[in-house]
Write a protein that holds these residues in place. Structure first.
Motif, PDB file in Angstrom:
ATOM      1  N   GLU A 375      45.820 -30.503 -58.008  1.00  0.00           N
ATOM      2  CA  GLU A 375      45.411 -29.133 -57.884  1.00  0.00           C
ATOM      3  C   GLU A 375      46.629 -27.969 -58.121  1.00  0.00           C
ATOM      4  O   GLU A 375      46.723 -26.865 -59.398  1.00  0.00           O
ATOM      5  CB  GLU A 375      45.391 -28.116 -56.887  1.00  0.00           C
ATOM      6  CG  GLU A 375      43.533 -28.410 -56.199  1.00  0.00           C
ATOM      7  CD  GLU A 375      42.965 -28.032 -54.679  1.00  0.00           C
ATOM      8  OE1 GLU A 375      43.970 -27.384 -54.260  1.00  0.00           O
ATOM      9  OE2 GLU A 375      42.293 -28.463 -54.594  1.00  0.00           O
ATOM     10  N   GLU A 376      48.193 -27.933 -57.288  1.00  0.00           N
ATOM     11  CA  GLU A 376      48.739 -27.235 -58.264  1.00  0.00           C
ATOM     12  C   GLU A 376      49.209 -27.741 -59.302  1.00  0.00           C
ATOM     13  O   GLU A 376      50.655 -26.959 -59.663  1.00  0.00           O
ATOM     14  CB  GLU A 376      49.984 -28.029 -56.587  1.00  0.00           C
ATOM     15  CG  GLU A 376      49.367 -27.400 -55.230  1.00  0.00           C
ATOM     16  CD  GLU A 376      49.661 -25.448 -55.479  1.00  0.00           C
ATOM     17  OE1 GLU A 376      50.265 -25.425 -56.073  1.00  0.00           O
ATOM     18  OE2 GLU A 376      48.579 -25.474 -54.907  1.00  0.00           O
ATOM     19  N   ALA A 377      49.767 -28.885 -59.638  1.00  0.00           N
ATOM     20  CA  ALA A 377      49.769 -28.952 -60.896  1.00  0.00           C
ATOM     21  C   ALA A 377      49.326 -28.515 -61.960  1.00  0.00           C
ATOM     22  O   ALA A 377      49.834 -28.471 -63.132  1.00  0.00           O
ATOM     23  CB  ALA A 377      49.812 -30.895 -61.102  1.00  0.00           C
ATOM     24  N   LEU A 378      48.109 -28.194 -62.300  1.00  0.00           N
ATOM     25  CA  LEU A 378      47.241 -27.560 -62.784  1.00  0.00           C
ATOM     26  C   LEU A 378      47.396 -26.198 -63.043  1.00  0.00           C
ATOM     27  O   LEU A 378      47.447 -25.365 -63.843  1.00  0.00           O
ATOM     28  CB  LEU A 378      45.719 -27.985 -62.569  1.00  0.00           C
ATOM     29  CG  LEU A 378      45.104 -29.516 -63.292  1.00  0.00           C
ATOM     30  CD1 LEU A 378      43.629 -29.588 -63.009  1.00  0.00           C
ATOM     31  CD2 LEU A 378      46.264 -30.147 -65.043  1.00  0.00           C
ATOM     32  N   VAL A 379      47.480 -25.539 -62.131  1.00  0.00           N
ATOM     33  CA  VAL A 379      47.616 -24.183 -61.493  1.00  0.00           C
ATOM     34  C   VAL A 379      49.080 -24.198 -62.229  1.00  0.00           C
ATOM     35  O   VAL A 379      49.045 -23.021 -62.778  1.00  0.00           O
ATOM     36  CB  VAL A 379      47.518 -24.092 -60.102  1.00  0.00           C
ATOM     37  CG1 VAL A 379      48.135 -22.094 -59.849  1.00  0.00           C
ATOM     38  CG2 VAL A 379      46.131 -24.135 -59.146  1.00  0.00           C
ATOM     39  N   ARG A 380      49.956 -24.419 -61.698  1.00  0.00           N
ATOM     40  CA  ARG A 380      51.509 -24.527 -62.620  1.00  0.00           C
ATOM     41  C   ARG A 380      51.650 -24.692 -64.369  1.00  0.00           C
ATOM     42  O   ARG A 380      52.042 -24.226 -64.691  1.00  0.00           O
ATOM     43  CB  ARG A 380      52.826 -25.375 -62.015  1.00  0.00           C
ATOM     44  CG  ARG A 380      52.577 -23.804 -60.574  1.00  0.00           C
ATOM     45  CD  ARG A 380      52.891 -25.477 -59.009  1.00  0.00           C
ATOM     46  NE  ARG A 380      53.087 -24.446 -57.935  1.00  0.00           N
ATOM     47  CZ  ARG A 380      54.141 -23.833 -57.538  1.00  0.00           C
ATOM     48  NH1 ARG A 380      55.170 -23.435 -58.361  1.00  0.00           N
ATOM     49  NH2 ARG A 380      53.927 -23.460 -56.141  1.00  0.00           N
ATOM     50  N   SER A 381      51.091 -25.777 -64.877  1.00  0.00           N
ATOM     51  CA  SER A 381      50.650 -26.292 -65.837  1.00  0.00           C
ATOM     52  C   SER A 381      49.907 -26.016 -66.537  1.00  0.00           C
ATOM     53  O   SER A 381      50.127 -25.837 -68.180  1.00  0.00           O
ATOM     54  CB  SER A 381      51.348 -27.760 -65.985  1.00  0.00           C
ATOM     55  OG  SER A 381      50.031 -28.347 -65.637  1.00  0.00           O
ATOM     56  N   GLY A 382      48.545 -24.640 -65.826  1.00  0.00           N
ATOM     57  CA  GLY A 382      47.185 -25.371 -66.605  1.00  0.00           C
ATOM     58  C   GLY A 382      47.672 -24.394 -67.598  1.00  0.00           C
ATOM     59  O   GLY A 382      47.147 -23.944 -69.209  1.00  0.00           O
ATOM     60  N   GLY A 383      47.841 -22.901 -67.614  1.00  0.00           N
ATOM     61  CA  GLY A 383      48.127 -22.311 -67.922  1.00  0.00           C
ATOM     62  C   GLY A 383      48.628 -22.121 -69.106  1.00  0.00           C
ATOM     63  O   GLY A 383      48.644 -21.245 -70.486  1.00  0.00           O
ATOM     64  N   GLY A 384      50.515 -22.147 -69.436  1.00  0.00           N
ATOM     65  CA  GLY A 384      51.079 -23.043 -70.597  1.00  0.00           C
ATOM     66  C   GLY A 384      50.090 -23.499 -71.482  1.00  0.00           C
ATOM     67  O   GLY A 384      50.342 -23.392 -72.805  1.00  0.00           O
ATOM     68  N   ILE A 385      49.171 -24.343 -70.462  1.00  0.00           N
ATOM     69  CA  ILE A 385      49.213 -25.792 -71.617  1.00  0.00           C
ATOM     70  C   ILE A 385      47.579 -24.693 -72.192  1.00  0.00           C
ATOM     71  O   ILE A 385      48.240 -25.548 -73.194  1.00  0.00           O
ATOM     72  CB  ILE A 385      48.667 -26.893 -71.018  1.00  0.00           C
ATOM     73  CG1 ILE A 385      49.592 -27.516 -70.025  1.00  0.00           C
ATOM     74  CG2 ILE A 385      47.595 -27.583 -71.770  1.00  0.00           C
ATOM     75  CD1 ILE A 385      48.817 -29.002 -69.221  1.00  0.00           C
ATOM     76  N   ILE A 386      47.148 -24.502 -71.632  1.00  0.00           N
ATOM     77  CA  ILE A 386      45.923 -23.655 -72.597  1.00  0.00           C
ATOM     78  C   ILE A 386      46.896 -22.369 -73.506  1.00  0.00           C
ATOM     79  O   ILE A 386      45.982 -22.594 -74.369  1.00  0.00           O
ATOM     80  CB  ILE A 386      45.375 -22.734 -71.535  1.00  0.00           C
ATOM     81  CG1 ILE A 386      44.290 -23.924 -70.743  1.00  0.00           C
ATOM     82  CG2 ILE A 386      44.037 -21.901 -71.962  1.00  0.00           C
ATOM     83  CD1 ILE A 386      43.988 -23.239 -69.611  1.00  0.00           C
ATOM     84  N   THR A 387      47.650 -21.751 -72.960  1.00  0.00           N
ATOM     85  CA  THR A 387      47.791 -20.726 -73.982  1.00  0.00           C
ATOM     86  C   THR A 387      48.954 -21.870 -75.109  1.00  0.00           C
ATOM     87  O   THR A 387      48.953 -20.993 -76.394  1.00  0.00           O
ATOM     88  CB  THR A 387      49.205 -19.994 -73.111  1.00  0.00           C
ATOM     89  OG1 THR A 387      48.243 -19.056 -71.954  1.00  0.00           O
ATOM     90  CG2 THR A 387      49.782 -18.753 -74.406  1.00  0.00           C
ATOM     91  N   SER A 388      49.385 -22.347 -74.919  1.00  0.00           N
ATOM     92  CA  SER A 388      50.361 -23.163 -76.336  1.00  0.00           C
ATOM     93  C   SER A 388      49.632 -23.945 -76.727  1.00  0.00           C
ATOM     94  O   SER A 388      49.883 -23.550 -78.217  1.00  0.00           O
ATOM     95  CB  SER A 388      51.107 -23.687 -75.728  1.00  0.00           C
ATOM     96  OG  SER A 388      50.919 -25.210 -74.671  1.00  0.00           O
ATOM     97  N   ALA A 389      48.483 -24.363 -76.374  1.00  0.00           N
ATOM     98  CA  ALA A 389      47.294 -25.194 -77.247  1.00  0.00           C
ATOM     99  C   ALA A 389      46.063 -23.621 -78.350  1.00  0.00           C
ATOM    100  O   ALA A 389      45.926 -24.535 -79.848  1.00  0.00           O
ATOM    101  CB  ALA A 389      46.703 -25.792 -75.838  1.00  0.00           C
ATOM    102  N   LEU A 390      46.500 -22.917 -77.549  1.00  0.00           N
ATOM    103  CA  LEU A 390      45.626 -21.780 -78.452  1.00  0.00           C
ATOM    104  C   LEU A 390      46.446 -21.074 -79.653  1.00  0.00           C
ATOM    105  O   LEU A 390      45.815 -20.855 -80.344  1.00  0.00           O
ATOM    106  CB  LEU A 390      44.979 -21.582 -77.427  1.00  0.00           C
ATOM    107  CG  LEU A 390      44.307 -21.045 -76.382  1.00  0.00           C
ATOM    108  CD1 LEU A 390      43.759 -20.254 -75.672  1.00  0.00           C
ATOM    109  CD2 LEU A 390      42.649 -21.751 -77.100  1.00  0.00           C
ATOM    110  N   THR A 391      48.050 -21.363 -78.720  1.00  0.00           N
ATOM    111  CA  THR A 391      48.426 -20.737 -80.084  1.00  0.00           C
ATOM    112  C   THR A 391      49.662 -21.453 -80.797  1.00  0.00           C
ATOM    113  O   THR A 391      49.432 -21.272 -82.313  1.00  0.00           O
ATOM    114  CB  THR A 391      50.232 -19.937 -79.533  1.00  0.00           C
ATOM    115  OG1 THR A 391      50.949 -20.882 -78.787  1.00  0.00           O
ATOM    116  CG2 THR A 391      49.402 -18.336 -78.418  1.00  0.00           C
ATOM    117  N   THR A 392      49.554 -22.783 -80.378  1.00  0.00           N
ATOM    118  CA  THR A 392      49.447 -23.328 -81.897  1.00  0.00           C
ATOM    119  C   THR A 392      48.806 -24.033 -82.654  1.00  0.00           C
ATOM    120  O   THR A 392      47.670 -24.222 -84.245  1.00  0.00           O
ATOM    121  CB  THR A 392      49.411 -25.153 -81.226  1.00  0.00           C
ATOM    122  OG1 THR A 392      50.954 -24.463 -80.354  1.00  0.00           O
ATOM    123  CG2 THR A 392      49.916 -25.971 -83.158  1.00  0.00           C
TER     124      THR A 392
END
Length: 910
Positions: A375-392
């Motif tokens: 849970e903590e891993a996805l909360v802390r990394s998921g936002g950056g992953i989603i945003t970076s994937a969307l921007t890329t």
């Protein structure tokens, strides 16, 4: 809201891993089955033509495709045979029927002039001016009178005409005539010097060379012979390209063993297409494997265990398979650019796995159970992953605004791939990690524990930047200024299309051989006309252009009727002269001196032609003249004409006997062949041989093709630009590989600039939506812009150039390079803007690993034989590395300076 969803998904992944993985594998299986089915039914293809890169409605591309379908001869294979004259001619005669026996792929093989057609209509193919000048030459065919007529004609045609050699085709005509004269003189010498050579067939051969020239398509030095293979298909049929080229190469290889000293190879657009396909596929397979191996190796070195990289690798392969299924549906094909999408996705798609695994391993040491850690891993990394994937993905999808099909499809394919990689990683990787936990507990009787590796050097860098932010910012600015200078004033664009092909490729190298030997570029321009008259006018206009070598059209074989009617008058005169004067005047000791004088006159005429050619820069004419009369600067020039004259003077009795025999043999042959050439029959499309007509006239006889060849290396940019300007003066309907490539460069440059600017706006907008702060959004793109400058500067520093392939990497790097800044800003928001050392220790490690894996993925392109991919790989490696350095240099520096300013203001306020 996003945090709640990520937390819920983390818990669900940790508690239901097998259901998720089964569903994911089923989707991948369906996707793979779709790819196989669509490929088998020809609804998923690989299109490697450069014309396929242009817009679908581009008039030049539409015209090119139309001509390809109408004229099979445009798609050709050229056999280049090298060696001594007798050997290469014999080799050509041997292999021509063997190649034509490949009836499924080969229509015809051209390597000689159509002697039958020319012998029956030759004078109708000459221009009125030439007929007017030459017709008197045939009023008396006896040797002395004939030589006098040749000299008269020579002086009128070349010595007294300033425009005699002003076009490439006139130069070629002069060389051909000189070659015929040389053969005629040599035969006369042989009759005198070698009595056994005094045969009727030898004299007949001399007549044919005199009238027609050398029948083979052979270079001036007689060392290179060309054979053009007309296929039964178009170059767009990739499978037939490969099979036919391999079959012809097999014929060459099997015959070369019996011809020592002869070499033969293939060039032309069909072999080049085959080579491009072969090396592209090979490079992508090797690149894919190497990228996967390098990424796995980096994982192993970082996490000190094998299971983690295997999980990440399987996850990534599933993402690529699913992406392939989507690509097979739309756009339904791969082109030169999109064939590399798998390699690119390995470099980019693995990044998301690194962030999750890095955070999970970190949280696994802190949290008591795997569910909470997930849970903590996805909360802390998921936002950056989603945003970076969307921007890329947005950056790639922005390329779809391009009018260029190749770039548009590349943007769509990579955009879909990035989203697939992100979704599959967010769905599948947590389930893989949870399944590994359960597997470890059940079979190994101990919990699965990913190792958490800290990069203390990054933490120390963070501490140093926090203490001296201004110094680090100045360092970054200085380097940015240096690389800006390199980019602005030293970086160049390579317009040579052949420089992106594999180095040492025979089909490319032989193009240079053909150019050097024939002043003829293999790649040419084409213009279509709707009538014979129009095609003839376009061709005549083109022949006056200085950049053109050969201009071909049906009018060379079937002139407009108005032209034929004017030529008819002179053709009848030639026939009448041949009919009226049949007196045989033997050579005697009394008139032998006249013969010698005519030979000396011919030698002087050729000497004067040599001087004119030297002054005018017609090197091939000058060289051919020197072959006949010797080097004028040599104290003892070896002139075959003067040698013959001397031989006649030294041995007058033998000379009279031998030359009378030569005259006896050649006169009736010359009279008959000249009479046949003076055929008054008008030429129409109906009496033009198929092998000629099919090259210039469509089956419906509504399209008439004009082929325009450059006399210089067309892939030198200045030559290409000059060639293109001049063909545009001929017609607005011009097409062909050179103008298509120049048009492609223009469109790619325009599309690339538009896509880059639009991508920057979209990235800023998405960052603003994510962070709800314009300042943070602008802060996020500062390292990106600096990294882009560093990338282009590094390209110049390493002596590389931009090409039509690697220039696509510029808008791509906007989407790729923003990832580091996005993850850094997300972590700053979690940890606080004062905790630079902590951010660099944790997220810095992750973005370092993602940068290295991405560089490994792109770096695998640099082992490619296809140099276009090498250049793209190098540019992207420079770009990703530069964006990482500028991110950890600029962002902490600016944030630390901002924090100090805020601190000073607040302390003053107190």
């Amino acid at each position: 809201m996003r945090e709640k969803l990520l937390r819920k998904w983390g818990r669900f992944s940790a508690t239901h891993p097998w259901q998720i993985l089964i569903g994911l594998f089923l989707v991948a299986a369906v996707s793979l089955g779709s790819v196989i089915y669509l490929y088998a039914t020809k609804r998923f293809t690989m299109d490697m033509n450069w014309s396929d890169m242009l817009p679908a409605n581009e008039p030049m591309a539409e015209e090119f495709d139309r001509i390809l379908k109408e004229f099979k001869s445009v798609s050709n294979t050229i056999v280049v045979v090298r060696g001594k004259e007798k050997g290469i001619k014999k080799f050509a005669d041997e292999i021509a029927p063997q190649i034509e026996a490949l009836t499924e792929y080969v229509d015809e093989v051209y390597y000689k002039i159509d002697k039958d057609f020319f012998s029956n209509h030759g004078f109708m193919l000459l221009k009125e001016k030439d007929l007017e000048r030459t017709h008197d030459m045939f009023k008396n065919l006896n040797l002395i009178s004939l030589l006098a007529g040749i000299n008269d004609n020579f002086e009128e045609e070349y010595i007294g005409d300033d425009e005699a050699l002003n076009t490439k085709q006139k130069e070629d005509g002069a060389v051909r005539s000189l070659d015929g004269f040389a053969y005629w003189i040599t035969t006369m010498d042989d009759f005198i010097s070698w009595p056994e050579m005094a045969k009727r067939e030898v004299a007949e051969e001399a007549v044919e060379r005199f009238l027609y020239g050398d029948p083979y398509f052979i270079s001036q030095d007689k060392r290179i012979l060309l054979m053009t293979v007309k296929p039964t298909f178009t170059e767009m049929e990739i499978e037939k390209n490969t099979v036919s080229t391999n079959s012809i190469q097999a014929i060459l290889d099997s015959n070369l063993a019996y011809f020592p000293g002869v070499k033969a190879g293939l060039t032309g657009n069909i072999p080049l297409q085959r080579d491009e396909m072969y090396y592209t596929q090979r490079d992508m397979v090797f690149g894919f494997i190497l990228a996967l191996v390098l990424v796995v190796l980096l994982f192993v070195l970082t996490f000190r265990m094998l299971s983690i990289p295997i999980l990440a690798g399987v996850n990534l392969i599933l993402a690529i398979i699913i992406t392939m299924g989507l690509v097979a549906i739309y756009p339904g094909r791969l082109n030169t650019m999109t064939t590399m999408f798998g390699v690119i996705l390995i470099g980019l798609g693995i990044d998301y796995a690194i962030h999750i695994i890095s955070l999970y391993s970190e949280r696994r040491e802190i949290d008591s159970d795997s569910t909470t850690a997930m849970e903590e891993a996805l909360v802390r990394s998921g936002g950056g992953i989603i945003t970076s994937a969307l921007t890329t993905a947005a950056a790639f999808f922005t390329l779809s605004i391009s009018v260029t099909r190749g770039i548009k499809e590349m943007g769509i394919v990579l955009g879909m791939g990035i989203l697939c990689a992100m979704v599959v990683t967010m769905i599948g990787l947590p389930a893989f990690l949870a399944a590994m936990e359960r597997f470890s507990l059940k079979f190994r009787k101990k919990p699965f524990q990913p190792r958490h590796i800290e990069f203390k050097a990054l933490e120390n860098l963070g501490k140093s930047v926090s203490r001296r932010p201004l110094i680090y910012l100045l360092i970054g600015v200085v380097f940015s200024g240096f690389f800006f200078y390199q980019y602005k004033y030293r970086l160049r664009f390579d317009y040579n299309m052949l420089n992106i092909e594999p180095r040492g490729l025979p089909s490319v190298m032989l193009q240079d051989t053909v150019l050097a030997a024939f002043d003829l570029s293999v790649d040419y321009a084409m213009v279509n006309a709707s009538t014979i008259e129009e095609s003839y006018e376009l061709a005549e206009k083109a022949k006056e252009m200085p950049s053109f070598s050969i201009v071909e059209n049906i009018g060379d074989y079937c002139p407009p009727m108005e032209k034929q009617e004017r030529r008819f008058v002179y053709i009848n005169k030639i026939r009448n002269l041949l009919t009226q004067n049949k007196e045989n005047v033997p050579i005697t000791s009394a008139n032998l001196q006249d013969l010698a004088e005519q030979l000396e006159r011919l030698d002087m005429n050729i000497y004067e032609l040599s001087q004119l050619a030297f002054i005018g820069g017609q090197d091939k004419v000058d060289k051919k003249c020197r072959e006949i009369i010797g080097d004028p600067e040599d104290p003892n020039p070896k002139s075959i004409i003067l040698n013959l004259a001397d031989e006649i003077k030294k041995n007058p009795v033998r000379a009279v006997q031998a030359l009378n025999k030569f005259q006896e043999f050649y006169v009736p042959v010359l009279r008959k062949k000249t009479f046949d050439m003076a055929n008054p029959e008008f030429l129409t499309l109906e009496n033009i041989p198929y092998n000629i007509k099919s090259r210039y006239v469509s089956d419906n006889e509504d399209i008439f093709l004009v082929n325009i060849f450059s006399r210089e290396h067309v892939w030198n940019f200045e030559n290409l630009r000059n060639f293109n300007k001049q063909i545009e003066l001929v017609s607005e309907r011009v097409t062909g590989v050179p103008p298509l490539f120049l048009r492609l460069i223009e469109l790619i440059g325009r599309d690339g600039r538009r896509a880059t600017v639009l991508t920057l706006f979209i990235v800023v907008f998405l960052l603003w939506l994510d962070f709800r702060s314009l300042k943070l959004a602008l802060l996020g793109i500062i390292p990106l812009i600096a990294g882009g400058l560093w990338m282009l500067g590094l390209l110049s520093v390493f002596g590389m150039m931009l090409t039509v392939v690697n220039v696509i990497g510029i808008p791509m790097i906007v989407g790729i390079g923003i990832d580091d800044g996005v993850h850094m800003l997300h972590r700053y928001r979690v940890e606080g803007f004062k905790r630079t050392p902590r951010v660099l220790l944790s997220t810095g490690k992750a973005i370092l690993l993602t940068s290295l894996t991405t560089m490994a993925g792109f770096g695998s392109l640099m082992i490619a034989k296809y140099r276009g991919f090498v250049g793209l790989g190098a540019l992207l490696v420079f770009g990703v590395g530069a964006c990482f350095i500028t991110t950890v240099l600029f962002m902490p520096s600016i944030i630390s300076i901002s924090e100090k300013i805020i601190k000073k203001k607040s302390s003053k306020g107190k």
